[in-house]
Design a protein around this motif. Structure first.
Motif, PDB file in Angstrom:
ATOM      1  N   GLN A  45     -13.020 -17.894   6.507  1.00 37.98           N
ATOM      2  CA  GLN A  45     -11.612 -18.444   6.668  1.00 37.98           C
ATOM      3  C   GLN A  45     -10.986 -17.392   7.690  1.00 37.98           C
ATOM      4  O   GLN A  45     -10.058 -17.906   8.695  1.00 37.98           O
ATOM      5  N   ASN A  46     -11.370 -16.132   7.732  1.00 39.46           N
ATOM      6  CA  ASN A  46     -10.765 -15.165   8.622  1.00 39.46           C
ATOM      7  C   ASN A  46     -11.033 -15.293  10.348  1.00 39.46           C
ATOM      8  O   ASN A  46     -10.343 -15.333  11.034  1.00 39.46           O
ATOM      9  N   LEU A  47     -12.526 -15.813  10.339  1.00 37.19           N
ATOM     10  CA  LEU A  47     -12.804 -16.027  11.585  1.00 37.19           C
ATOM     11  C   LEU A  47     -12.090 -17.330  12.036  1.00 37.19           C
ATOM     12  O   LEU A  47     -11.856 -17.355  13.278  1.00 37.19           O
ATOM     13  N   ILE A  48     -11.786 -18.240  11.267  1.00 40.43           N
ATOM     14  CA  ILE A  48     -11.132 -19.468  11.722  1.00 40.43           C
ATOM     15  C   ILE A  48      -9.686 -19.177  12.101  1.00 40.43           C
ATOM     16  O   ILE A  48      -9.132 -19.718  13.105  1.00 40.43           O
ATOM     17  N   ASN A  49      -9.166 -18.358  11.251  1.00 34.53           N
ATOM     18  CA  ASN A  49      -7.683 -18.215  11.211  1.00 34.53           C
ATOM     19  C   ASN A  49      -7.498 -17.294  12.610  1.00 34.53           C
ATOM     20  O   ASN A  49      -6.344 -17.398  13.295  1.00 34.53           O
ATOM     21  N   VAL A  50      -8.360 -16.361  12.903  1.00 34.00           N
ATOM     22  CA  VAL A  50      -7.917 -15.704  14.210  1.00 34.00           C
ATOM     23  C   VAL A  50      -8.166 -16.484  15.175  1.00 34.00           C
ATOM     24  O   VAL A  50      -7.287 -16.544  16.263  1.00 34.00           O
ATOM     25  N   LYS A  51      -8.871 -17.582  15.295  1.00 36.93           N
ATOM     26  CA  LYS A  51      -9.076 -18.617  16.533  1.00 36.93           C
ATOM     27  C   LYS A  51      -7.372 -19.613  16.490  1.00 36.93           C
ATOM     28  O   LYS A  51      -7.030 -19.967  17.293  1.00 36.93           O
ATOM     29  N   ARG A  52      -7.315 -19.928  15.245  1.00 31.16           N
ATOM     30  CA  ARG A  52      -6.026 -21.083  15.009  1.00 31.16           C
ATOM     31  C   ARG A  52      -4.720 -20.326  14.951  1.00 31.16           C
ATOM     32  O   ARG A  52      -3.913 -21.104  15.450  1.00 31.16           O
TER      33      ARG A  52
END
Lengths: 198, 198
Positions: A45-52
């Motif tokens: 989730q943290n990976l996705i959040n960094v991009k989003r």
């Protein structure tokens, strides 16, 4: 026999990160296999959040979750100085010092003919635009002390000086706490050249 | 000023991986920020899939996406030998050699009084259960040549030998292509001790 597909794919994802070869990637992937599921889901989730959720500040180019970034919007900071850095991590290093109270500008790289990075590939046009604001008195260039960093500093100085704005560069010399014995020639030369009267 | 929350959280996730300190974690997190969104989503999905789709083989303890694992189910492999390794990555190393055609058993660790790892914490009970099968003629112990690996090998040998099953240990000596000049004393001692007639 190959690794089972899910682990092979994760190893492949890890190898895309800088400085991680196939052996390290395998070690990390196997470690993930043994991590608590909660930590792994959080990681994903943290990976996705960094991009989003993160974006670059439209004013200074720093990473931020609101645009303009908190630093650009802060009325408590001096809007007279802009400190120019190569990359958003350099902003964090400067902020950790807790002594600089001006604004920043992130170039997202340096001029590098070897890698084909020219002025148009860097966040320079928006810096020049910011200088139209008459409040700005000084541009402090804090690119790294590499050949590319020096060339970029020189280029910016030539571009900005004609506008009558003071352009300065961070001092180079011996690191605090370091030994002269272990300093390289370039650093010693800069330390001698930049010596100050006591 | 701190890093924006999403990046701080990702840095924190990276630091949970082995061998990754806070500086490296920050470098990786910033790198993710600049990666194509497709790669990041794939990375996140791969993390989740490794946890969801992989499991340990109920027979040998190797990682697998089907239970029992393809090796245990393969009728083309010899079911007379079981090679015992510390960890699933060792199975991959053995398979890469393409010379061993028997079965495996993964211990998931070694005996380590220092870290409080006893026989009950390892995948040993299921190994003993497998040995009830009269087809099995030999157990090859391939734990690492560390103090813990040796102690584990000794423990297993004492446990298995009374059942009348042959227990062997991988040969230790000079690595192929290595220089005697650079070999450590223990390796040289093992090489002398295990010398073979030509």
């Amino acid at each position: 026999m190959q690794y089972p597909a899910p682990i092979a794919k994760l190893i492949n994802s890890f190898t895309k990160l800088p400085g991680i070869g196939s052996k390290t990637a395998a070690r990390l992937a196997f470690y993930v296999l043994d991590m608590p599921e909660r930590d792994v889901l959080e990681f994903a989730q943290n990976l996705i959040n960094v991009k989003r959720e993160l974006t670059y500040c439209s004013v200074c180019g720093n990473i931020t979750d609101s645009d303009p970034c908190p630093i650009c919007q802060d009325p408590g900071r001096s809007h007279k100085e802009i400190l120019v850095v190569e990359d958003a991590r350099d902003v964090m290093s400067m902020e950790r010092m807790q002594e600089y109270n001006g604004l920043y500008h992130v170039l997202h790289g340096v001029l590098s003919p070897m890698e084909g990075t020219g002025p148009d590939d860097l966040n320079i046009a928006s810096l020049i635009k910011r200088l139209e604001d008459p409040t700005i008195e000084e541009v402090i260039i804090a690119t790294n002390a590499t050949a590319e960093g020096e060339a970029t500093a020189m280029y910016l100085a030539r571009l900005i000086k004609p506008a009558g704005i003071k352009v300065t560069r961070l001092a180079h010399g011996l690191a605090v706490g370091s030994d002269i014995e272990y300093a390289d020639e370039m650093t010693l030369y800069r330390a001698i050249e930049g010596r100050r009267e006591l």
